[in-house]
Design a protein around this motif. Structure first.
Motif, PDB file in Angstrom:
ATOM      1  N   ALA A  37       0.849  -1.192   0.000  1.00  0.00           N
ATOM      2  CA  ALA A  37       0.000   0.000   0.000  1.00  0.00           C
ATOM      3  C   ALA A  37       0.880   1.236   0.000  1.00  0.00           C
ATOM      4  N   GLY A  38       0.605   2.158  -0.920  1.00  0.00           N
ATOM      5  CA  GLY A  38       1.394   3.372  -1.010  1.00  0.00           C
ATOM      6  C   GLY A  38       2.648   3.241  -1.845  1.00  0.00           C
ATOM      7  N   CYS A  39       2.848   2.119  -2.513  1.00  0.00           N
ATOM      8  CA  CYS A  39       4.025   1.921  -3.364  1.00  0.00           C
ATOM      9  C   CYS A  39       4.127   3.024  -4.403  1.00  0.00           C
ATOM     10  N   PHE A  40       5.366   3.448  -4.700  1.00  0.00           N
ATOM     11  CA  PHE A  40       5.581   4.521  -5.659  1.00  0.00           C
ATOM     12  C   PHE A  40       5.526   4.031  -7.104  1.00  0.00           C
ATOM     13  N   ASN A  41       5.489   2.708  -7.304  1.00  0.00           N
ATOM     14  CA  ASN A  41       5.481   2.177  -8.668  1.00  0.00           C
ATOM     15  C   ASN A  41       4.312   1.211  -8.893  1.00  0.00           C
ATOM     16  N   PRO A  42       3.079   1.620  -8.609  1.00  0.00           N
ATOM     17  CA  PRO A  42       1.950   0.701  -8.792  1.00  0.00           C
ATOM     18  C   PRO A  42       1.742   0.288 -10.240  1.00  0.00           C
ATOM     19  N   HIS A  43       2.243   1.096 -11.183  1.00  0.00           N
ATOM     20  CA  HIS A  43       2.116   0.747 -12.601  1.00  0.00           C
ATOM     21  C   HIS A  43       2.967  -0.479 -12.967  1.00  0.00           C
ATOM     22  N   LEU A  44       3.830  -0.913 -12.031  1.00  0.00           N
ATOM     23  CA  LEU A  44       4.650  -2.098 -12.278  1.00  0.00           C
ATOM     24  C   LEU A  44       4.095  -3.347 -11.586  1.00  0.00           C
ATOM     25  N   PHE A  45       2.923  -3.254 -10.973  1.00  0.00           N
ATOM     26  CA  PHE A  45       2.329  -4.420 -10.302  1.00  0.00           C
ATOM     27  C   PHE A  45       1.929  -5.509 -11.297  1.00  0.00           C
ATOM     28  N   GLY A  46       1.284  -5.117 -12.376  1.00  0.00           N
ATOM     29  CA  GLY A  46       0.716  -6.085 -13.307  1.00  0.00           C
ATOM     30  C   GLY A  46       1.778  -6.944 -13.976  1.00  0.00           C
ATOM     31  N   PRO A  47       1.476  -8.230 -14.214  1.00  0.00           N
ATOM     32  CA  PRO A  47       2.474  -9.148 -14.769  1.00  0.00           C
ATOM     33  C   PRO A  47       2.586  -9.119 -16.286  1.00  0.00           C
ATOM     34  N   HIS A  48       1.753  -8.364 -16.978  1.00  0.00           N
ATOM     35  CA  HIS A  48       1.690  -8.472 -18.432  1.00  0.00           C
ATOM     36  C   HIS A  48       2.261  -7.271 -19.171  1.00  0.00           C
ATOM     37  N   GLY A  49       2.789  -6.287 -18.475  1.00  0.00           N
ATOM     38  CA  GLY A  49       3.390  -5.151 -19.157  1.00  0.00           C
ATOM     39  C   GLY A  49       4.847  -5.419 -19.494  1.00  0.00           C
ATOM     40  N   GLY A  50       5.532  -4.381 -19.914  1.00  0.00           N
ATOM     41  CA  GLY A  50       6.953  -4.520 -20.220  1.00  0.00           C
ATOM     42  C   GLY A  50       7.211  -5.312 -21.484  1.00  0.00           C
ATOM     43  N   VAL A  51       8.487  -5.620 -21.702  1.00  0.00           N
ATOM     44  CA  VAL A  51       8.899  -6.404 -22.863  1.00  0.00           C
ATOM     45  C   VAL A  51       9.801  -7.538 -22.385  1.00  0.00           C
ATOM     46  N   LEU A  52       9.797  -8.639 -23.097  1.00  0.00           N
ATOM     47  CA  LEU A  52      10.625  -9.792 -22.744  1.00  0.00           C
ATOM     48  C   LEU A  52      11.997  -9.654 -23.392  1.00  0.00           C
ATOM     49  N   VAL A  53      13.044  -9.730 -22.556  1.00  0.00           N
ATOM     50  CA  VAL A  53      14.414  -9.554 -23.035  1.00  0.00           C
ATOM     51  C   VAL A  53      15.281 -10.695 -22.513  1.00  0.00           C
ATOM     52  N   PRO A  54      16.049 -11.377 -23.364  1.00  0.00           N
ATOM     53  CA  PRO A  54      16.943 -12.442 -22.891  1.00  0.00           C
ATOM     54  C   PRO A  54      17.972 -11.905 -21.908  1.00  0.00           C
ATOM     55  N   PRO A  55      18.293 -12.643 -20.844  1.00  0.00           N
ATOM     56  CA  PRO A  55      19.289 -12.199 -19.883  1.00  0.00           C
ATOM     57  C   PRO A  55      20.632 -11.837 -20.518  1.00  0.00           C
ATOM     58  N   ALA A  56      21.090 -12.618 -21.481  1.00  0.00           N
ATOM     59  CA  ALA A  56      22.378 -12.336 -22.110  1.00  0.00           C
ATOM     60  C   ALA A  56      22.386 -10.971 -22.780  1.00  0.00           C
ATOM     61  N   GLU A  57      21.270 -10.597 -23.387  1.00  0.00           N
ATOM     62  CA  GLU A  57      21.179  -9.282 -24.026  1.00  0.00           C
ATOM     63  C   GLU A  57      21.257  -8.170 -22.988  1.00  0.00           C
ATOM     64  N   LEU A  58      20.608  -8.376 -21.832  1.00  0.00           N
ATOM     65  CA  LEU A  58      20.657  -7.369 -20.779  1.00  0.00           C
ATOM     66  C   LEU A  58      22.068  -7.234 -20.209  1.00  0.00           C
ATOM     67  N   VAL A  59      22.765  -8.348 -20.056  1.00  0.00           N
ATOM     68  CA  VAL A  59      24.149  -8.283 -19.583  1.00  0.00           C
ATOM     69  C   VAL A  59      24.984  -7.421 -20.530  1.00  0.00           C
ATOM     70  N   GLU A  60      24.846  -7.638 -21.819  1.00  0.00           N
ATOM     71  CA  GLU A  60      25.603  -6.856 -22.801  1.00  0.00           C
ATOM     72  C   GLU A  60      25.270  -5.380 -22.697  1.00  0.00           C
ATOM     73  N   ARG A  61      23.992  -5.062 -22.521  1.00  0.00           N
ATOM     74  CA  ARG A  61      23.576  -3.663 -22.425  1.00  0.00           C
ATOM     75  C   ARG A  61      24.132  -3.002 -21.168  1.00  0.00           C
ATOM     76  N   VAL A  62      24.120  -3.736 -20.061  1.00  0.00           N
ATOM     77  CA  VAL A  62      24.655  -3.180 -18.809  1.00  0.00           C
ATOM     78  C   VAL A  62      26.154  -2.924 -18.940  1.00  0.00           C
TER      79      VAL A  62
END
Length: 217
Positions: A37-62
């Motif tokens: 309750a009172g979370c600053f990111n309630p728009h991130l609660f739902g499980p169906h938003g965002g985009v699917l990204v392979p972990p290896a791709e994220l490692v490269e980006r970081v």
């Protein structure tokens, strides 16, 4: 060994000084069943938003950002523990540090087999649900006084002395993104004049010594 599942990514921020010590890359994941309750990111609660990204791709980006390390936020990182463990491990193998925020208590995570790998790849864990009745206006990076800083390695022991920052980015179209933690009055002032709040979480607007972290054996 099977490939780890993709990360459901809500936001990738190349560089920030507001989401942990030093200059860091931040990843917000989509989905959280804790729903404080009172979370600053309630728009991130739902499980169906965002985009699917392979972990290896994220490692490269970081690693391509050249920052000091990675901060994992959400949403709830430990609800994608297997995928994020692969990301965190890849980042740490390259000599960078990993800071992870979670709404779960550390003791509960230690009892979960699926959390073991992400805990092992995390240097500094910020653990505990946000409790608005315990709103914390003194310590950076956390929202409530119950949330704990836990050293899971010796690589970020000096992080406890770092100050907090508030970052505000305004695009050419007038969209405002805030990183860190600011109270509602501060955010109202920032967003006055019809500017639109961007996808980032609310901020932590304090520049004082950090709460000491607990070392975990």
């Amino acid at each position: 060994m099977s490939e780890p599942p993709p990360v459901r990514l809500a936001r990738f921020l190349d560089r920030t000084t507001a989401e942990g010590p030093g200059e860091r890359t931040a990843i917000w994941v989509q989905g959280c069943t804790i729903r404080c309750a009172g979370c600053f990111n309630p728009h991130l609660f739902g499980p169906h938003g965002g985009v699917l990204v392979p972990p290896a791709e994220l490692v490269e980006r970081v690693l391509a950002t050249g920052t000091d390390g990675l901060t994992l936020l959400g949403g709830e990182p430990f609800e994608q523990a297997t995928a994020l463990a692969a990301v965190a491990a890849g980042v740490r193998r390259a000599g960078r540090t990993v800071m992870t925020f979670t709404g779960y208590e550390y003791e509960d995570l230690r009892r979960r087999d699926d959390a073991t790998a992400l805990l092992a790849a995390t240097d500094l864990l910020v653990a505990g649900p946000f409790r608005r009745e315990l709103l914390d206006r003194e310590w950076p990076w956390v929202g409530s006084a119950n949330q704990r800083f836990l050293h899971l390695s010796n690589r970020m022991r000096e992080a406890a002395a770092s100050p907090d920052r508030l970052e505000v980015t305004v695009t050419a179209s007038g969209e405002v993104a805030v990183n860190g933690w600011a109270d509602s009055e501060t955010l109202d002032a920032l967003l006055a004049g019809g500017l639109r709040h961007g996808p980032a979480g609310a901020g932590r607007n304090r520049a004082i010594p950090h709460r000491p972290a607990t070392e975990v054996s």
